[in-house]
Design an enzyme around this catalytic site. Structure first.
Site, PDB file in Angstrom:
ATOM      1  N   MET A 164      30.836  41.470  63.823  1.00  0.00           N
ATOM      2  CA  MET A 164      31.108  40.491  62.778  1.00  0.00           C
ATOM      3  C   MET A 164      31.974  39.346  63.303  1.00  0.00           C
ATOM      4  SD  MET A 164      30.807  39.861  59.378  1.00  0.00           S
ATOM      5  CE  MET A 164      30.950  41.266  58.262  1.00  0.00           C
ATOM      6  N   GLU A 165      32.972  39.674  64.104  1.00  0.00           N
ATOM      7  CA  GLU A 165      33.940  38.665  64.512  1.00  0.00           C
ATOM      8  C   GLU A 165      33.408  37.709  65.575  1.00  0.00           C
ATOM      9  OE1 GLU A 165      36.641  37.983  63.123  1.00  0.00           O
ATOM     10  OE2 GLU A 165      37.317  39.753  62.040  1.00  0.00           O
ATOM     11  N   THR A 166      32.737  38.237  66.594  1.00  0.00           N
ATOM     12  CA  THR A 166      32.337  37.370  67.718  1.00  0.00           C
ATOM     13  C   THR A 166      30.927  37.629  68.228  1.00  0.00           C
ATOM     14  OG1 THR A 166      33.224  38.887  69.401  1.00  0.00           O
ATOM     15  CG2 THR A 166      34.748  37.221  68.512  1.00  0.00           C
ATOM     16  N   TYR A 176      34.111  40.800  52.931  1.00  0.00           N
ATOM     17  CA  TYR A 176      34.183  41.151  54.354  1.00  0.00           C
ATOM     18  C   TYR A 176      34.473  42.641  54.491  1.00  0.00           C
ATOM     19  CZ  TYR A 176      35.694  41.040  59.260  1.00  0.00           C
ATOM     20  OH  TYR A 176      35.822  41.279  60.603  1.00  0.00           O
TER      21      TYR A 176
END
Length: 269
Positions: A128-130, A255
């Site tokens: 999700m983040e990167t 999220y």
């Protein structure tokens, strides 16, 4: 020598205690006044123990207009859960995460033994983040986080993280040129600098916590979750014991729900 993350907790606590004078000093909502604010903030940073390299990074920090634009326009967190999952590419994240877990099961099993956090959670966050490290940001971390500390909207929240970023520069974990997300998050899983300072783990044993190294980044992420109260073997869906720990990672409900849903599919639950 491996740095003990628990020893860094008092460091961040001291930064938070020193944050109030900076938060009250001439915040602004435009670039006007930023340089004067930096001069005031440098005094607070010195009192917090920031040394030469950190102070030099502060002096070089530029007002980050893209950061302010992003902070004012976080539309994705207002989506429905279904829309958010679609926009963020949940199906792709789950598929890639399963392949990663299958390719290196011992690695993720070792992390779970050490920290109690299952692979699905770490992989969902990483994806999700990167996008599993494929894009870790295009904004200078120090400039972004210092800009947010100056900005009146959430100055009190970001000042300790700005001090944390300058301390990370002193320690050699980042430089003034290190790139991260628009809000100053850094590395594979996008730690805010204050959290990076507190929960960072030198898992490679090379004497340096490097959030752009996957081994250090995932161990640090697992360490953060454990420190926030993760209970090994307990559930992490909404309403279950570990969901409140996911809430500590990101404040957006959509999220949090997405991480829990993707992790369950990755883990085969």
């Amino acid at each position: 020598m491996r740095r003990s993350p628990t020893r860094l907790i008092p460091v961040l606590a001291s930064l938070i205690c020193l944050a109030s004078p900076a938060a009250a000093a001439s915040c602004g909502n435009t670039a006007t006044g930023f340089e004067a604010w930096k001069a005031d903030f440098a005094k607070v940073a010195r009192k917090a123990g920031v040394k030469r390299r950190g102070l030099e990074a502060l002096a070089q920090a530029q007002y980050a207009t893209r950061t302010i634009a992003a902070d004012r326009n976080q539309k994705s967190f207002r989506y429905t859960l279904e829309k958010f999952l679609q926009v963020r590419g949940a199906e792709t994240i789950v598929a890639q995460a399963r392949r990663r877990k299958a390719a290196n099961p011992n690695y993720y099993a070792t992390l779970e033994r050490q920290y109690g956090v299952p692979a699905g959670i770490l992989l969902a966050i990483h994806g999700m983040e990167t996008a599993f490290g494929n894009f870790m940001g295009d904004s200078p971390v120090v400039s972004a986080i210092v800009t947010l500390a100056y900005d009146c909207r959430r100055s009190e929240f970001f000042v300790p993280h700005a001090l944390g970023a300058l301390t990370l520069v002193d320690q050699g974990s980042i430089t003034a040129a290190t790139l991260g997300a628009r809000h100053g998050e850094l590395g594979h899983t996008q730690f805010l600098p204050g959290n990076a300072l507190t929960y960072g783990v030198d898992a490679t044993g090379d004497g340096q916590v490097d959030f752009y190294n996957l081994t250090d980044a995932l161990a640090s992420t697992a360490n953060f979750l454990r420190a926030k109260g993760w209970k090994p073997g307990r559930g992490y869906a909404p309403g279950q014991p570990n969901f409140r720990v996911i809430e500590q990672w990101n404040a957006a409900t959509v999220y949090q729900q997405s991480i829990a849903l993707m992790a369950a599919r990755i883990d085969g639950n």
